[in-house]
Design a protein around this motif. Structure first.
Motif, PDB file in Angstrom:
ATOM      1  N   LEU A 160       0.676  -1.308  -0.036  1.00  0.00           N
ATOM      2  CA  LEU A 160      -0.036  -0.250   0.018  1.00  0.00           C
ATOM      3  C   LEU A 160       0.955   1.148   0.047  1.00  0.00           C
ATOM      4  N   ASN A 161       1.909   1.429   0.642  1.00  0.00           N
ATOM      5  CA  ASN A 161       2.951   2.522   0.893  1.00  0.00           C
ATOM      6  C   ASN A 161       3.527   2.602  -0.515  1.00  0.00           C
ATOM      7  N   LEU A 162       3.962   1.582  -1.139  1.00  0.00           N
ATOM      8  CA  LEU A 162       4.334   1.539  -2.742  1.00  0.00           C
ATOM      9  C   LEU A 162       3.405   2.141  -3.424  1.00  0.00           C
ATOM     10  N   GLN A 163       2.305   1.838  -3.324  1.00  0.00           N
ATOM     11  CA  GLN A 163       1.163   2.362  -4.422  1.00  0.00           C
ATOM     12  C   GLN A 163       1.012   3.910  -4.070  1.00  0.00           C
ATOM     13  N   ASN A 164       1.152   4.115  -2.861  1.00  0.00           N
ATOM     14  CA  ASN A 164       0.938   5.548  -2.498  1.00  0.00           C
ATOM     15  C   ASN A 164       2.030   6.494  -3.029  1.00  0.00           C
ATOM     16  N   ILE A 165       3.413   5.966  -2.849  1.00  0.00           N
ATOM     17  CA  ILE A 165       4.630   6.621  -3.404  1.00  0.00           C
ATOM     18  C   ILE A 165       4.368   6.658  -4.854  1.00  0.00           C
ATOM     19  N   ARG A 166       4.091   5.796  -5.665  1.00  0.00           N
ATOM     20  CA  ARG A 166       4.061   5.713  -7.024  1.00  0.00           C
ATOM     21  C   ARG A 166       2.667   6.890  -7.398  1.00  0.00           C
ATOM     22  N   GLN A 167       1.782   6.889  -6.806  1.00  0.00           N
ATOM     23  CA  GLN A 167       0.861   7.806  -7.263  1.00  0.00           C
ATOM     24  C   GLN A 167       1.325   9.020  -6.917  1.00  0.00           C
ATOM     25  N   GLN A 168       2.097   9.416  -5.922  1.00  0.00           N
ATOM     26  CA  GLN A 168       2.800  10.962  -5.774  1.00  0.00           C
ATOM     27  C   GLN A 168       3.634  11.115  -6.850  1.00  0.00           C
ATOM     28  N   LEU A 169       4.349  10.092  -7.318  1.00  0.00           N
ATOM     29  CA  LEU A 169       5.266  10.385  -8.385  1.00  0.00           C
ATOM     30  C   LEU A 169       4.654  10.632  -9.702  1.00  0.00           C
ATOM     31  N   ASP A 170       3.578   9.937  -9.861  1.00  0.00           N
ATOM     32  CA  ASP A 170       2.735  10.191 -11.171  1.00  0.00           C
ATOM     33  C   ASP A 170       2.303  11.519 -11.346  1.00  0.00           C
ATOM     34  N   VAL A 171       1.642  12.168 -10.230  1.00  0.00           N
ATOM     35  CA  VAL A 171       1.387  13.495  -9.958  1.00  0.00           C
ATOM     36  C   VAL A 171       2.393  14.370 -10.261  1.00  0.00           C
ATOM     37  N   MET A 172       3.518  14.272  -9.728  1.00  0.00           N
ATOM     38  CA  MET A 172       4.656  15.056  -9.967  1.00  0.00           C
ATOM     39  C   MET A 172       5.303  15.076 -11.229  1.00  0.00           C
ATOM     40  N   ASP A 173       5.330  13.769 -12.051  1.00  0.00           N
ATOM     41  CA  ASP A 173       5.849  13.832 -13.460  1.00  0.00           C
ATOM     42  C   ASP A 173       4.619  14.350 -14.142  1.00  0.00           C
ATOM     43  N   ALA A 174       3.496  14.462 -14.006  1.00  0.00           N
ATOM     44  CA  ALA A 174       2.438  15.148 -14.682  1.00  0.00           C
ATOM     45  C   ALA A 174       2.741  16.731 -14.523  1.00  0.00           C
ATOM     46  N   GLN A 175       3.224  17.154 -13.391  1.00  0.00           N
ATOM     47  CA  GLN A 175       3.570  18.679 -12.994  1.00  0.00           C
ATOM     48  C   GLN A 175       4.591  18.999 -13.941  1.00  0.00           C
ATOM     49  N   LEU A 176       5.572  18.034 -13.844  1.00  0.00           N
ATOM     50  CA  LEU A 176       6.844  18.309 -14.465  1.00  0.00           C
ATOM     51  C   LEU A 176       6.696  18.545 -15.995  1.00  0.00           C
ATOM     52  N   THR A 177       6.179  17.678 -16.414  1.00  0.00           N
ATOM     53  CA  THR A 177       5.783  17.489 -18.023  1.00  0.00           C
ATOM     54  C   THR A 177       4.930  18.902 -18.431  1.00  0.00           C
ATOM     55  N   GLU A 178       3.973  19.233 -17.631  1.00  0.00           N
ATOM     56  CA  GLU A 178       3.226  20.727 -17.796  1.00  0.00           C
ATOM     57  C   GLU A 178       4.207  21.815 -17.628  1.00  0.00           C
TER      58      GLU A 178
END
Length: 378
Positions: free
Chosen positions: A4-22
C-alpha cells in the motif's frame, strides 16, 4: 502494508511527473518566444556564458551532492533540448546554415579523368573501372594524397580512394587527408576483395620466404600468413605494387598478396587463392571531386567536427542527430595533430542536405562545435 505504501508513493510520483511535464511544456513555449526574438535580432542561439550562469544558479538550489549533480545533468539536457527547438525555428524562418553544396541530377561520368593510387591491377583500379566503366580515362599516382592533389589542382575530375574495409576497418590515414585537402565526397562504390598469394610461375609454396602487400591486405590475410612462421611480411604502398615488384625482381622466394587480376596482369601464378579469412570481405571506396555537389536522391551525409575538450561535448554534438530523428551510420575518431589526447570525429548519417532534419542537425552542431566540415552527400 508495504504494498500500500509503494502504491501511494507511485501515485505521488505520477502526480509530480504530470506537473513536471506541464512545466516543461511551458518552458519550451518561453524558449519559442526567445527564438522569435533571436530571429528578429540575429542573436546567436548558443550563449555559453548565460548557460554557465544558469547551471550554477539552479545547481546551488539543490541540497546534497547527489541532487546537485543530478540537477546539473537535468538542466543541461533541458537547455540542450531548448537550443534544438530554437535551431529548428531559425531554419524554418530561412536562417538555416549555408551548406555550400549544389544539388545536381547526376554526376558527370563522360569525358572525365579519374586518378587512383597504385598501379594497374590494384583494387583501386578495379573500383574505378567498376564505378566509371571499363573504358573510363583512369590513371594511377603513387600515394593516396597524390590522388587528392590531382583533383584539388584540377588535373583529374575525380579520384577514388579506399575508406573502409569490412574486416580490417577504417583506412584511418584517408580520414586525415579528407580534412587536409579541399575535396568533397560525391559517390561511393563497394568492391568485393579476394586476396591470392601470387608467386613466379616456377615457384611453389615451399620456396616462399618473403611476402609483400599493403598493410591492410596483410592484416586481412593474417591468419593464413601467420600460419607460415618462417615467412617475413613486408608492407608496400599497394597490393598491385607488391605484385609488380615480385614480377620484376624475379626472386623465387618472394610472393605478393594481391588480386587474381593483378596476378594475370603481371604474369604471376596463384599459389593459394582466397587467403583472406573473412570470405565476405568488401572494401568501400569513395569518389572525390573538387566541386561541392550532391546527386539528387543521395542518402548519406558525411561530416567532420571538433567539440570543446570537456565532459559531455560529444554527447551534445550527437544529440542534434537524435533530436532530429537522424540515423547515424558510422562514427570514427582521429587524433588532432599538435593537440595531445584531443580528437576530431567523422560521422556518416542517413539523409540528404536537402532534408529539413539534416539542415537542423547540422545547424545545431555548427553552433556548438569548435569546427564543422561537411565532407559530402552521396
Amino acid at each position: 502494508m508495504k504494498e500500500l505504501n509503494l502504491q501511494n508513493i507511485r501515485q505521488q510520483l505520477d502526480v509530480m511527473d504530470a506537473q513536471l511535464t506541464e512545466l516543461f511544456e511551458k518552458r519550451m513555449e518561453l524558449c519559442r518566444e526567445v527564438a522569435e526574438y533571436k530571429i528578429h535580432t540575429g542573436k546567436p542561439v548558443y550563449d555559453s556564458t548565460r548557460e554557465k550562469q544558469k547551471l550554477e544558479a539552479v545547481t546551488a538550489l539543490a541540497h546534497s551532492d547527489f541532487t546537485r549533480k543530478g540537477t546539473y545533468e537535468l538542466f543541461s539536457q533541458i537547455m540542450t533540448i531548448s537550443r534544438r527547438l530554437q535551431y529548428g525555428l531559425l531554419a524554418a524562418h530561412g536562417q538555416a546554415m549555408d551548406m555550400g553544396f549544389t544539388m545536381v541530377e547526376d554526376l558527370k561520368r563522360e569525358n572525365v579523368r579519374i586518378a587512383y593510387q597504385g598501379v594497374e591491377g590494384s583494387y583501386g583500379h578495379g573500383a574505378a573501372l567498376q564505378y566509371f566503366g571499363r573504358e573510363a580515362d583512369v590513371y594511377h599516382v603513387k600515394t593516396m594524397e597524390d590522388a587528392m592533389v590531382e583533383v584539388e589542382e584540377g588535373r583529374a575530375d575525380y579520384c577514388i580512394l579506399p575508406i573502409e574495409n569490412s574486416s580490417a576497418g577504417a583506412v584511418s590515414d584517408n580520414y586525415d587527408l579528407l580534412v587536409k585537402h579541399d575535396v568533397y565526397i560525391v559517390a561511393e562504390t563497394e568492391l568485393p576483395v579476394s586476396h591470392a598469394l601470387l608467386g613466379l610461375p616456377e615457384a611453389s609454396l615451399e620456396d616462399i620466404r618473403t611476402v609483400y602487400s599493403h598493410p591492410q591486405a596483410l592484416m586481412q590475410s593474417s591468419r593464413y600468413l601467420n600460419s607460415h612462421r618462417d615467412w617475413k611480411q613486408i608492407s608496400t604502398v599497394n597490393t598491385a605494387v607488391a605484385a609488380k615488384k615480385v614480377a620484376e625482381e624475379k626472386n623465387i622466394s618472394q610472393a605478393a598478396v594481391a588480386s587474381p587480376a593483378a596476378g594475370e596482369l603481371y604474369g604471376l601464378k596463384a599459389l593459394e587463392t582466397s587467403i583472406n579469412h573473412n570470405k565476405n570481405n568488401v572494401t568501400r571506396f569513395i569518389i572525390l571531386s573538387r566541386i561541392p555537389v550532391y546527386k539528387k536522391g543521395s542518402s548519406k551525409v558525411s561530416i567532420c567536427f571538433e567539440g570543446a575538450h570537456r565532459s559531455g561535448s560529444l554527447y551534445n554534438m550527437l544529440g542534434n542527430l537524435i533530436y532530429n530523428d537522424i540515423n547515424m551510420l558510422m562514427i570514427e575518431s582521429r587524433p588532432i595533430p599538435g593537440r595531445s589526447w584531443e580528437y576530431r570525429f567523422f560521422v556518416d548519417a542517413q539523409g540528404s542536405l536537402s532534408d529539413a532534419a539534416i539542415q537542423n542537425a547540422l545547424k545545431g552542431i555548427s553552433e556548438e562545435a569548435v569546427s564543422l566540415r561537411i565532407l559530402g552527400n552521396y
